[in-house]
Scaffold this motif. Structure first.
Motif, PDB file in Angstrom:
ATOM      1  N   VAL A  16       0.787  -1.426  -0.456  1.00  8.87           N
ATOM      2  CA  VAL A  16       0.123  -0.199   0.276  1.00  8.87           C
ATOM      3  C   VAL A  16       0.651   1.031   0.364  1.00  8.87           C
ATOM      4  O   VAL A  16       1.987   1.405   0.730  1.00  8.87           O
ATOM      5  CB  VAL A  16      -1.096   0.004   1.123  1.00  8.87           C
ATOM      6  N   VAL A  17       0.919   2.154  -0.836  1.00 14.21           N
ATOM      7  CA  VAL A  17       1.602   3.241  -0.998  1.00 14.21           C
ATOM      8  C   VAL A  17       0.910   4.833  -0.897  1.00 14.21           C
ATOM      9  O   VAL A  17      -0.069   4.739  -1.666  1.00 14.21           O
ATOM     10  CB  VAL A  17       2.570   2.918  -2.808  1.00 14.21           C
ATOM     11  N   LEU A  18       0.973   5.649  -0.451  1.00  9.47           N
ATOM     12  CA  LEU A  18       0.473   6.593  -0.448  1.00  9.47           C
ATOM     13  C   LEU A  18       1.080   7.814   0.271  1.00  9.47           C
ATOM     14  O   LEU A  18       1.889   8.263   0.005  1.00  9.47           O
ATOM     15  CB  LEU A  18       0.051   6.764   1.832  1.00  9.47           C
ATOM     16  N   ASP A  19      -0.294   8.596  -0.861  1.00  8.68           N
ATOM     17  CA  ASP A  19       0.691  10.394  -0.576  1.00  8.68           C
ATOM     18  C   ASP A  19       0.656  10.469   0.732  1.00  8.68           C
ATOM     19  O   ASP A  19       0.334   9.835   1.668  1.00  8.68           O
ATOM     20  CB  ASP A  19      -0.351  11.345  -1.815  1.00  8.68           C
ATOM     21  N   ALA A  20       1.429  11.846   1.349  1.00  8.64           N
ATOM     22  CA  ALA A  20       1.828  11.923   2.503  1.00  8.64           C
ATOM     23  C   ALA A  20       1.006  13.588   2.873  1.00  8.64           C
ATOM     24  O   ALA A  20      -0.001  13.878   3.236  1.00  8.64           O
ATOM     25  CB  ALA A  20       2.902  12.598   2.674  1.00  8.64           C
ATOM     26  N   ASP A  21       0.909  14.703   2.428  1.00  8.73           N
ATOM     27  CA  ASP A  21      -0.124  15.760   2.604  1.00  8.73           C
ATOM     28  C   ASP A  21      -0.938  15.809   2.212  1.00  8.73           C
ATOM     29  O   ASP A  21      -1.090  15.566   1.141  1.00  8.73           O
ATOM     30  CB  ASP A  21       1.378  16.988   1.663  1.00  8.73           C
ATOM     31  N   SER A  22      -1.946  15.633   2.775  1.00 11.80           N
ATOM     32  CA  SER A  22      -3.589  15.804   2.818  1.00 11.80           C
ATOM     33  C   SER A  22      -4.010  14.089   2.682  1.00 11.80           C
ATOM     34  O   SER A  22      -5.272  14.189   2.028  1.00 11.80           O
ATOM     35  CB  SER A  22      -3.753  16.167   1.673  1.00 11.80           C
ATOM     36  N   THR A  23      -2.951  13.370   2.553  1.00 16.62           N
ATOM     37  CA  THR A  23      -3.410  12.022   2.416  1.00 16.62           C
ATOM     38  C   THR A  23      -2.975  10.973   3.583  1.00 16.62           C
ATOM     39  O   THR A  23      -3.407  10.518   4.917  1.00 16.62           O
ATOM     40  CB  THR A  23      -3.165  11.712   1.477  1.00 16.62           C
ATOM     41  N   LEU A  24      -1.854  11.375   4.159  1.00 14.26           N
ATOM     42  CA  LEU A  24      -1.226  10.136   5.561  1.00 14.26           C
ATOM     43  C   LEU A  24      -1.615  11.531   6.615  1.00 14.26           C
ATOM     44  O   LEU A  24      -1.675  10.818   7.560  1.00 14.26           O
ATOM     45  CB  LEU A  24       0.730  10.515   5.226  1.00 14.26           C
ATOM     46  N   ALA A  98      -0.758  -6.838   9.820  1.00 19.52           N
ATOM     47  CA  ALA A  98      -1.494  -7.428   9.889  1.00 19.52           C
ATOM     48  C   ALA A  98      -1.546  -9.227   8.841  1.00 19.52           C
ATOM     49  O   ALA A  98      -1.385 -10.215   9.607  1.00 19.52           O
ATOM     50  CB  ALA A  98      -2.757  -7.668  11.273  1.00 19.52           C
ATOM     51  N   ARG A  99      -1.808  -8.893   7.970  1.00 23.82           N
ATOM     52  CA  ARG A  99      -1.913  -9.240   6.612  1.00 23.82           C
ATOM     53  C   ARG A  99      -0.984  -9.329   5.923  1.00 23.82           C
ATOM     54  O   ARG A  99      -0.960  -9.862   4.591  1.00 23.82           O
ATOM     55  CB  ARG A  99      -3.120  -8.191   6.357  1.00 23.82           C
ATOM     56  N   GLY A 100       0.618  -9.452   6.301  1.00 21.43           N
ATOM     57  CA  GLY A 100       1.503  -9.278   5.342  1.00 21.43           C
ATOM     58  C   GLY A 100       2.168  -8.022   4.492  1.00 21.43           C
ATOM     59  O   GLY A 100       2.763  -8.737   4.018  1.00 21.43           O
ATOM     60  N   GLY A 101       1.783  -7.161   4.258  1.00 23.34           N
ATOM     61  CA  GLY A 101       1.705  -6.420   3.615  1.00 23.34           C
ATOM     62  C   GLY A 101       3.139  -5.332   3.846  1.00 23.34           C
ATOM     63  O   GLY A 101       3.487  -5.078   5.477  1.00 23.34           O
ATOM     64  N   LEU A 102       3.247  -4.432   3.207  1.00 25.94           N
ATOM     65  CA  LEU A 102       3.566  -3.245   3.718  1.00 25.94           C
ATOM     66  C   LEU A 102       3.553  -2.044   3.575  1.00 25.94           C
ATOM     67  O   LEU A 102       2.514  -2.190   2.042  1.00 25.94           O
ATOM     68  CB  LEU A 102       5.196  -3.325   2.578  1.00 25.94           C
ATOM     69  N   VAL A 103       3.398  -0.983   3.979  1.00 25.30           N
ATOM     70  CA  VAL A 103       3.030   0.668   3.515  1.00 25.30           C
ATOM     71  C   VAL A 103       4.142   1.275   3.130  1.00 25.30           C
ATOM     72  O   VAL A 103       5.632   1.522   3.551  1.00 25.30           O
ATOM     73  CB  VAL A 103       2.600   0.896   4.862  1.00 25.30           C
ATOM     74  N   GLY A 104       4.645   2.176   1.348  1.00 27.89           N
ATOM     75  CA  GLY A 104       4.684   2.853   1.422  1.00 27.89           C
ATOM     76  C   GLY A 104       4.657   3.979   1.510  1.00 27.89           C
ATOM     77  O   GLY A 104       3.455   4.590   1.478  1.00 27.89           O
ATOM     78  N   VAL A 105       5.315   5.462   1.640  1.00 25.18           N
ATOM     79  CA  VAL A 105       4.544   6.564   1.568  1.00 25.18           C
ATOM     80  C   VAL A 105       5.316   7.509  -0.006  1.00 25.18           C
ATOM     81  O   VAL A 105       6.940   7.358   0.725  1.00 25.18           O
ATOM     82  CB  VAL A 105       4.439   7.739   2.803  1.00 25.18           C
ATOM     83  N   VAL A 106       5.273   7.876  -0.691  1.00 23.98           N
ATOM     84  CA  VAL A 106       6.321   8.713  -1.875  1.00 23.98           C
ATOM     85  C   VAL A 106       5.312   9.969  -1.575  1.00 23.98           C
ATOM     86  O   VAL A 106       4.018  10.344  -2.367  1.00 23.98           O
ATOM     87  CB  VAL A 106       6.057   8.233  -2.849  1.00 23.98           C
ATOM     88  N   SER A 107       6.031  11.335  -1.447  1.00 28.82           N
ATOM     89  CA  SER A 107       5.595  12.802  -1.991  1.00 28.82           C
ATOM     90  C   SER A 107       6.211  13.704  -2.045  1.00 28.82           C
ATOM     91  O   SER A 107       7.508  13.600  -2.426  1.00 28.82           O
ATOM     92  CB  SER A 107       5.526  12.806   0.020  1.00 28.82           C
ATOM     93  N   GLY A 108       5.474  14.829  -2.754  1.00 28.57           N
ATOM     94  CA  GLY A 108       5.782  16.072  -3.521  1.00 28.57           C
ATOM     95  C   GLY A 108       6.729  16.839  -2.287  1.00 28.57           C
ATOM     96  O   GLY A 108       7.179  17.652  -2.461  1.00 28.57           O
ATOM     97  N   GLY A 109       6.015  16.426  -0.570  1.00 29.95           N
ATOM     98  CA  GLY A 109       6.631  16.969   0.251  1.00 29.95           C
ATOM     99  C   GLY A 109       7.728  17.142   0.846  1.00 29.95           C
ATOM    100  O   GLY A 109       9.204  16.597  -0.467  1.00 29.95           O
TER     101      GLY A 109
END
Length: 220
Positions: A16-24, A98-109
């Protein structure tokens, strides 16, 4: 520079990859930094235009960063104190792990904020821009290539490859026009707290501003 809390050799069930500002987080970090220079309103207006896709993101970011010239690096302490994680973010990250995934964040910040925030929230991988400083103040320049829409897509696909995750088992979450390429490339792209153009283009829109709403969409 990309930072990671887990070895790049670790495989994952999904990513799962999220943006940072206004998302994370609920904030736009560049606006918080601009407040330190008394230029918050001007930078906020330019940020809004960039997120709507009305101007080139890289060009806009360089212009906005020039407004930060002279801001003391020491002021980042106050900026970090104003950061508000988005409701549900820790629940989502815990559920991914808990389900065996990874979390990434890629940001223009900026790494100056994300390098402390990401590990605090339990994020595994992150990438952002870096601000240049000299003699304890910002120079108004970005160090290296801008993390723009194409770079966000690149980091999503790179992290998936490095961790043995098929693209069909990736989820991307973002709010702005510079997230659209990442949302299109992912197995599932989610518009979250998003601008109208992003809501129209994204495969799925999350309505409530609470990231726990994503949990039912995670792979098992």
């Amino acid at each position: 520079m990309c930072r990671a809390l887990r070895s790049s050799l670790v495989t994952a069930r999904f990513l799962v990859v999220l943006d940072a500002d206004s998302t994370l987080i609920r904030n736009e970090v560049i606006e918080l930094i601009a407040d330190e220079a008394g230029r918050g309103a001007e930078v906020a207006a330019a940020t809004e235009a960039a997120m709507r896709g009305e101007v080139d993101f890289a060009q806009s970011l360089r212009s906005r960063v020039r407004e930060l010239t002279g801001v003391p690096v020491a002021s980042f302490v106050r900026v970090r104190a104003r950061i508000e994680p988005t409701p549900g973010v820790t629940a989502l990250i815990d559920a991914v792990h808990a389900r065996g995934g990874l979390v990434g964040v890629v940001s223009g910040g900026f790494h100056e904020i994300l390098d402390e925030l990401a590990p605090h929230l339990g994020v595994d991988l992150w990438r952002a821009n870096r601000l240049l400083a000299a003699d304890g103040v910002l120079t108004g320049e970005v160090d290296g290539p801008i993390v723009d829409a194409a770079a966000k897509r690149e980091w999503l696909t790179r992290w998936a490859h490095e961790h043995g995750v098929p693209m069909s088992r990736t989820i991307a979450i973002g709010d702005g026009a510079n997230d659209l390429l990442m949302l299109e490339a992912a197995g599932l792209g989610l518009a979250f707290n998003a601008k109208p153009a992003v809501r129209r283009a994204a495969p799925l829109v999350i309505g409530p501003v609470n990231l726990s709403q994503v949990i039912p969409l995670l792979p098992f």
